[in-house]
Enzyme design. Sequence first.
Site, PDB file in Angstrom:
ATOM      1  N   GLU A   1       0.831  -1.202   0.000  1.00  0.00           N
ATOM      2  CA  GLU A   1       0.000   0.000   0.000  1.00  0.00           C
ATOM      3  C   GLU A   1       0.871   1.260   0.000  1.00  0.00           C
ATOM      4  O   GLU A   1       1.868   1.336   0.704  1.00  0.00           O
ATOM      5  CB  GLU A   1      -0.907  -0.013   1.236  1.00  0.00           C
ATOM      6  CG  GLU A   1      -1.889   1.138   1.308  1.00  0.00           C
ATOM      7  CD  GLU A   1      -2.787   1.079   2.535  1.00  0.00           C
ATOM      8  OE1 GLU A   1      -3.832   1.747   2.536  1.00  0.00           O
ATOM      9  OE2 GLU A   1      -2.446   0.351   3.498  1.00  0.00           O
TER      10      GLU A   1
ATOM     11  N   LYS B   1      -9.253   2.763  -3.202  1.00  0.00           N
ATOM     12  CA  LYS B   1      -9.690   2.173  -1.935  1.00  0.00           C
ATOM     13  C   LYS B   1     -11.061   2.726  -1.543  1.00  0.00           C
ATOM     14  O   LYS B   1     -11.250   3.941  -1.448  1.00  0.00           O
ATOM     15  CB  LYS B   1      -8.643   2.484  -0.862  1.00  0.00           C
ATOM     16  CG  LYS B   1      -8.887   1.846   0.504  1.00  0.00           C
ATOM     17  CD  LYS B   1      -7.693   2.156   1.395  1.00  0.00           C
ATOM     18  CE  LYS B   1      -7.814   1.546   2.780  1.00  0.00           C
ATOM     19  NZ  LYS B   1      -6.598   1.827   3.590  1.00  0.00           N
TER      20      LYS B   1
ATOM     21  N   CYS C   1      -6.004  -2.904   1.908  1.00  0.00           N
ATOM     22  CA  CYS C   1      -5.873  -2.859   3.363  1.00  0.00           C
ATOM     23  C   CYS C   1      -7.218  -2.952   4.081  1.00  0.00           C
ATOM     24  O   CYS C   1      -7.824  -4.015   4.130  1.00  0.00           O
ATOM     25  CB  CYS C   1      -5.095  -1.610   3.778  1.00  0.00           C
ATOM     26  SG  CYS C   1      -4.395  -1.708   5.458  1.00  0.00           S
TER      27      CYS C   1
END
Length: 277
Positions: free
Chosen positions: A42, A115, A152
């Site tokens: 990430e 994300k 994540c």
Amino acid sequence: MSLPMTEGEGTIEEIKEAMVQKHIPLIEEAGRQGVQILCLQEIFNTPYFCPGQDKAWYASAEPVPGPTTERMAEYCKKYNMVMIVPIYEKEAAGFLYNTAAVIDADGTYLGKYRKNHIPHTSGFWEKFFFKPGNMGYPVFQTKYAKVGVYICYDRHFPDGARVLGLNGAEIVYNPSATVAGLSQYLWKLEQPAHAAANGYFMGCINRVGEEKPWNLGRFYGTSYFVDPRGQIIAQADEYKDELLTSEFDLDMIDEVRATWQFFRDRRPETYEKLVEL
């Protein structure tokens, strides 16, 4: 990968360049080993700066596609290797995203995932830095496989993981930055569950080491691959920089889905009332 240079040891651009330079030997090693698809961690070329709320880090964001994706595309072409490149994206002034670009084996930019689930809790103050994703859950047809991306904190939500399966993903990569504590237990629980529930492979990537001056905790690495049965088939170290590789037999996806019929037997019409707000 751990952080080679931190805040106070150089400019933001110098810190980013140091991180890229640290990655290059392992990117080259992946290419020499014949790796077909490579995913980085990430926001791979910066620290995980989200434990602070310093707007100076807005300057580390860049367009996608842009300078870093173009640079990584050269390695894709050199080694005939697909890359998933997670970086801090600037779409326009004030429009900043936690993004992963997908680049095909010939260096062609295929698109990006932003994300969707943005945490703002317990030192992960991401809403200060990132807008929530607005591009859904795309799946990219690369030279070697149909690839999806979850990033994540996304992994805590089964909904997008299911959509990636419905959209045809054969491999889902989850580049992460997560530290020891509660998430370490969940790290090996949630993603094998996604893989087993949807019948696809996953590559789960986490950085290592401690990052000052934020001192959020120890990034515990333990990157791993998991197969469509939910079995972890390869795992990296908890403490050291490492290139983790594994071989996938994509025929296993057909075998698992034929056995369990996840998508035939689902009943979306029975879920509608559950999502009325």
